[in-house]
Design a protein around this motif. Structure first.
Motif, PDB file in Angstrom:
ATOM      1  N   LEU A  30      34.440  20.302  36.706  1.00  0.00           N
ATOM      2  CA  LEU A  30      34.348  19.083  36.156  1.00  0.00           C
ATOM      3  C   LEU A  30      34.494  18.042  36.744  1.00  0.00           C
ATOM      4  N   ALA A  31      33.702  16.693  36.408  1.00  0.00           N
ATOM      5  CA  ALA A  31      34.073  15.497  37.181  1.00  0.00           C
ATOM      6  C   ALA A  31      35.117  14.896  36.791  1.00  0.00           C
ATOM      7  N   ASP A  32      35.699  14.243  37.963  1.00  0.00           N
ATOM      8  CA  ASP A  32      36.935  13.432  37.757  1.00  0.00           C
ATOM      9  C   ASP A  32      36.560  12.000  37.109  1.00  0.00           C
ATOM     10  N   ASP A  33      37.213  11.178  36.556  1.00  0.00           N
ATOM     11  CA  ASP A  33      37.235  10.000  35.829  1.00  0.00           C
ATOM     12  C   ASP A  33      36.554   8.859  36.789  1.00  0.00           C
ATOM     13  N   ALA A  34      37.412   9.038  38.030  1.00  0.00           N
ATOM     14  CA  ALA A  34      36.892   7.938  39.106  1.00  0.00           C
ATOM     15  C   ALA A  34      35.433   7.862  39.365  1.00  0.00           C
ATOM     16  N   PRO A  35      35.067   6.731  39.860  1.00  0.00           N
ATOM     17  CA  PRO A  35      33.390   6.602  40.013  1.00  0.00           C
ATOM     18  C   PRO A  35      33.180   7.372  41.361  1.00  0.00           C
ATOM     19  N   LEU A  36      34.335   7.527  42.275  1.00  0.00           N
ATOM     20  CA  LEU A  36      33.948   8.316  43.320  1.00  0.00           C
ATOM     21  C   LEU A  36      35.164   9.364  43.662  1.00  0.00           C
ATOM     22  N   TRP A  37      34.680  10.743  43.660  1.00  0.00           N
ATOM     23  CA  TRP A  37      35.782  11.869  43.577  1.00  0.00           C
ATOM     24  C   TRP A  37      35.345  13.031  44.407  1.00  0.00           C
ATOM     25  N   ALA A  38      36.238  13.805  44.876  1.00  0.00           N
ATOM     26  CA  ALA A  38      35.988  14.722  45.646  1.00  0.00           C
ATOM     27  C   ALA A  38      37.234  16.000  45.274  1.00  0.00           C
ATOM     28  N   ARG A  39      36.740  17.382  45.519  1.00  0.00           N
ATOM     29  CA  ARG A  39      37.700  18.465  45.289  1.00  0.00           C
ATOM     30  C   ARG A  39      37.346  19.374  46.228  1.00  0.00           C
ATOM     31  N   ALA A  40      38.025  20.478  46.607  1.00  0.00           N
ATOM     32  CA  ALA A  40      38.112  21.394  47.584  1.00  0.00           C
ATOM     33  C   ALA A  40      38.882  22.459  47.309  1.00  0.00           C
ATOM     34  N   GLY A  41      38.682  23.828  47.605  1.00  0.00           N
ATOM     35  CA  GLY A  41      39.642  24.851  47.305  1.00  0.00           C
ATOM     36  C   GLY A  41      39.115  26.065  47.961  1.00  0.00           C
ATOM     37  N   LEU A  42      40.299  26.955  47.841  1.00  0.00           N
ATOM     38  CA  LEU A  42      39.838  28.702  48.125  1.00  0.00           C
ATOM     39  C   LEU A  42      40.234  29.399  47.252  1.00  0.00           C
ATOM     40  N   SER A  43      39.339  30.571  47.185  1.00  0.00           N
ATOM     41  CA  SER A  43      39.517  31.681  46.164  1.00  0.00           C
ATOM     42  C   SER A  43      39.739  32.691  47.066  1.00  0.00           C
ATOM     43  N   ALA A  44      40.677  33.676  46.951  1.00  0.00           N
ATOM     44  CA  ALA A  44      40.852  34.877  47.611  1.00  0.00           C
ATOM     45  C   ALA A  44      41.049  35.981  46.750  1.00  0.00           C
ATOM     46  N   ARG A  45      40.419  37.171  47.098  1.00  0.00           N
ATOM     47  CA  ARG A  45      40.403  38.613  46.420  1.00  0.00           C
ATOM     48  C   ARG A  45      40.820  39.483  47.155  1.00  0.00           C
ATOM     49  N   TYR A  46      41.444  40.740  46.618  1.00  0.00           N
ATOM     50  CA  TYR A  46      41.484  41.835  47.117  1.00  0.00           C
ATOM     51  C   TYR A  46      41.071  42.836  46.094  1.00  0.00           C
ATOM     52  N   THR A  47      39.923  43.644  46.385  1.00  0.00           N
ATOM     53  CA  THR A  47      39.433  44.603  45.486  1.00  0.00           C
ATOM     54  C   THR A  47      39.450  45.914  46.004  1.00  0.00           C
ATOM     55  N   TRP A  48      40.010  46.759  44.928  1.00  0.00           N
ATOM     56  CA  TRP A  48      39.915  48.246  45.307  1.00  0.00           C
ATOM     57  C   TRP A  48      38.955  48.958  44.307  1.00  0.00           C
ATOM     58  N   GLN A  49      38.188  50.057  44.556  1.00  0.00           N
ATOM     59  CA  GLN A  49      37.231  50.411  43.755  1.00  0.00           C
ATOM     60  C   GLN A  49      36.813  51.959  43.975  1.00  0.00           C
ATOM     61  N   ALA A  50      36.474  52.656  42.927  1.00  0.00           N
ATOM     62  CA  ALA A  50      36.344  54.108  43.247  1.00  0.00           C
ATOM     63  C   ALA A  50      35.403  54.496  42.022  1.00  0.00           C
ATOM     64  N   GLY A  51      34.459  55.522  42.423  1.00  0.00           N
ATOM     65  CA  GLY A  51      33.500  56.168  41.442  1.00  0.00           C
ATOM     66  C   GLY A  51      32.485  55.084  40.859  1.00  0.00           C
ATOM     67  N   LEU A  52      32.145  54.255  41.534  1.00  0.00           N
ATOM     68  CA  LEU A  52      31.001  53.428  41.233  1.00  0.00           C
ATOM     69  C   LEU A  52      29.735  54.068  41.363  1.00  0.00           C
ATOM     70  N   PRO A  53      28.653  54.265  40.662  1.00  0.00           N
ATOM     71  CA  PRO A  53      27.600  55.008  41.035  1.00  0.00           C
ATOM     72  C   PRO A  53      26.527  54.065  41.878  1.00  0.00           C
ATOM     73  N   SER A  54      25.496  54.595  42.691  1.00  0.00           N
ATOM     74  CA  SER A  54      24.717  53.889  43.334  1.00  0.00           C
ATOM     75  C   SER A  54      23.335  54.523  43.214  1.00  0.00           C
ATOM     76  N   THR A  55      22.154  53.505  43.042  1.00  0.00           N
ATOM     77  CA  THR A  55      20.768  53.853  42.836  1.00  0.00           C
ATOM     78  C   THR A  55      20.096  53.886  44.221  1.00  0.00           C
ATOM     79  N   LEU A  56      20.774  53.953  45.254  1.00  0.00           N
ATOM     80  CA  LEU A  56      20.136  54.198  46.414  1.00  0.00           C
ATOM     81  C   LEU A  56      19.709  55.497  46.614  1.00  0.00           C
ATOM     82  N   VAL A  57      18.606  55.916  47.203  1.00  0.00           N
ATOM     83  CA  VAL A  57      18.374  57.184  47.873  1.00  0.00           C
ATOM     84  C   VAL A  57      18.079  57.126  49.158  1.00  0.00           C
ATOM     85  N   LEU A  58      19.031  57.993  49.901  1.00  0.00           N
ATOM     86  CA  LEU A  58      19.210  57.976  51.299  1.00  0.00           C
ATOM     87  C   LEU A  58      18.724  59.226  51.960  1.00  0.00           C
TER      88      LEU A  58
END
Length: 537
Positions: A30-58
């Motif tokens: 969402l934009a800030d109320d000021a006529p000129l604004w700027a924002r920045a940030g970082l999103s960090a994730r750690y994922t563990w997964q298992a058993g997800l099926p694949s449609t690749l034919v290898l």
């Protein structure tokens, strides 16, 4: 491509039937109320997964055959870290003119893709195929196939190489000029790269380059609103002939009160790239996998099926599509604490493809007609709870045979879309704490375009800076798989977020899908994510 990218790109990329959850980092800040604004940030994730099926034919080089027994079976476990950097800025130059810029790195992680090998026909291998570099080749046919051997790890962005993402998008997600005019800004226009939606996201919800126009007649007259857009539906910048194929969309709505609407929508798209034809190809691959599983290695039928599979996987998909969509959607308040949302529509037109016979390759147009139906009841009984039963039905179909297509009787009954998006569940669909980063692509509904029927329930509890969401659905295919199964299985998800300050959010997610008889190797797919979002205040 690893299992997570596959289940996101190939199981279903579809529509946003519910508003974004508070536990996601909205890239369209969402934009800030000021006529000129700027924002920045970082999103960090750690994922563990298992058993997800694949449609690749290898292709298994050691066995000299396709690893058909791995198709749609539970995949291996893995854990990985990922992250995203973003920056947004806006400038309100005057009361009627503004500008917006959004940049992000895409979801960056280290991953490996299957290595490839050149394969030729052979008289001695059980599949009639062998690795060309070490086998005895017969004939001139050569196939470059993905193999069961993992390639070197590389840094990727949104599931593709970092350099490819940079060259295609320059990491620019939005860059537009915003113009408003009339009483209470009744007329509104955006020109440039921006996020656009068609049919509540069931047809399109992604970045695109073009012009979007909105007129709120209710600001000065009867309660009506109109919108129209012309844009190029790609995160990449259009090149070459792509400039000749914009998407055209329009909406007309009755708006009886603030936040309520009932409207009609329509869109048209011509696509020469063959993306829609590639969707039909997914079903043909499934049929050939079934034949490999049901025939004996070394037999004439097994060798024929293996060579058809090699041709299918390496032949460039050609054929343009001409598709239209029309439907209705709305949001109506039932009481002070409940509302209903619905979307219904048809997808129709033709999908161009090529049919190979012994004599020649023939270009043909396959008629397509599919439909969607989605409904959601949202109730807020109090104490911070929101209860939302929902229902989603997207039609699917099995691919028409070569004989049906050539005879003119081959039709496609699945719902096709440009770049749809749905967050109803986290594994089968695209919900969860990383939903804002989904790499949305052209797709049909369900696994291998077999459609999906999804009755489900979402329960949310919010108290101050804490938010918890439980989602549950039993997922079915609209059309049986080549193996005869119709149940994708039940899925249960949990999303938790805590935002102690505006600049900090701590997130967690747990998802489980008990794979049903649609999958040849039934098992339990699961995914767990821990995350943190940091942004400037």
């Amino acid at each position: 491509m690893e299992a997570l990218a596959l289940i996101a790109a190939l199981l279903l990329a579809s529509a946003g039937d519910a508003p974004p959850a508070s536990d996601t980092l909205a890239l369209e800040l969402l934009a800030d109320d000021a006529p000129l604004w700027a924002r920045a940030g970082l999103s960090a994730r750690y994922t563990w997964q298992a058993g997800l099926p694949s449609t690749l034919v290898l292709f298994d080089g050691a066995a000299q055959a396709f690893a058909a027994d791995r198709y749609l079976t539970p995949g291996p476990s893995q854990g990985y870290a990922s992250g995203l950097l973003f920056a947004s800025a806006g400038w309100e130059a005057t009361g009627w003119l503004g500008f917006r810029l959004d940049l992000d790195s895409g979801l960056v992680r280290s991953q490996s893709f299957p290595s490839t090998a050149v394969v030729c026909q052979s008289l001695t291998s059980p599949s009639g195929l062998t690795i060309a570099s070490g086998g005895s080749c017969v004939g001139q046919a050569r196939y470059t196939l993905a193999t069961t051997t993992a390639g070197p790890r590389e840094i990727t962005s949104n599931g593709q190489s970092f350099s490819s993402e940079a060259s295609q998008t320059a990491f620019i997600r939005q860059l537009y000029a915003d113009v408003s005019a009339g009483r209470a800004g009744a007329f509104h226009a955006r020109l440039g790269r921006q996020r656009l939606r068609i049919a509540d996201g069931f047809v399109y919800d992604d970045w695109g380059l073009g012009l979007d126009l909105d007129l709120d007649v209710g600001a000065f007259g009867p309660p009506l609103a109109f919108s129209a857009s012309v844009f190029y539906p790609s995160r990449a910048w259009p090149t070459g002939s792509a400039w000749r194929y914009p998407v055209v969309a329009a909406t007309a709505e009755w708006t009886p009160s603030l936040g309520e609407w009932v409207g009609l929508w329509g869109a048209w798209s011509g696509d020469p790239t063959g993306d829609a034809a590639a969707i039909l190809q997914q079903g043909l691959v499934e049929n050939d996998v079934l034949e490999l599983l049901q025939t004996t290695p070394g037999s004439a039928a097994y060798k024929a099926a293996s060579r058809r599979m090699a041709n299918l996987l390496t032949t460039s998909v050609r054929g343009g599509s001409s598709l239209g969509w029309i439907g209705a959607s709305g949001r109506l308040e039932l009481s002070a604490w409940s509302e209903i949302r619905f979307t219904a529509g048809l997808a129709f037109g033709t999908v161009g493809t090529s049919v190979s016979t012994v004599m020649a390759t023939t270009p043909v147009d396959v008629p397509a007609l599919g439909w969607l139906l989605s409904g959601r009841l949202v109730a807020q009984p109090g104490s911070g709870f929101t209860i939302s039963p929902f229902f989603i039905w997207l039609t699917g179909d099995s691919p028409p045979s070569t004989q049906q297509i050539l005879s003119g009787s081959g039709n496609w009954g699945g719902f096709l879309a440009i770049s749809p998006y749905i967050t109803a569940t986290n594994l089968f669909f695209q919900g969860g704490i990383s939903e804002s980063y989904a790499d949305r692509r052209a797709s049909a509904s369900g696994v291998n375009a077999r459609g999906v029927v999804a009755p489900g329930l979402e329960v949310r509890w919010s108290r101050g800076s804490f938010d918890a969401v439980v989602k549950a659905a039993w997922l079915w295919s609209d059309e049986a798989s080549a193996l005869g199964g119709v149940s994708y299985g039940p899925e249960v998800d949990l999303n938790i977020s805590w935002t102690p300050w505006r600049w900090l959010a701590l997130l967690a997610e747990a998802d489980v899908l008990a794979m049903g008889n649609f999958f040849p190797g039934q098992g339990v797919a699961r995914k767990f994510i821990l995350g943190v979002n940091l942004s400037t205040p």
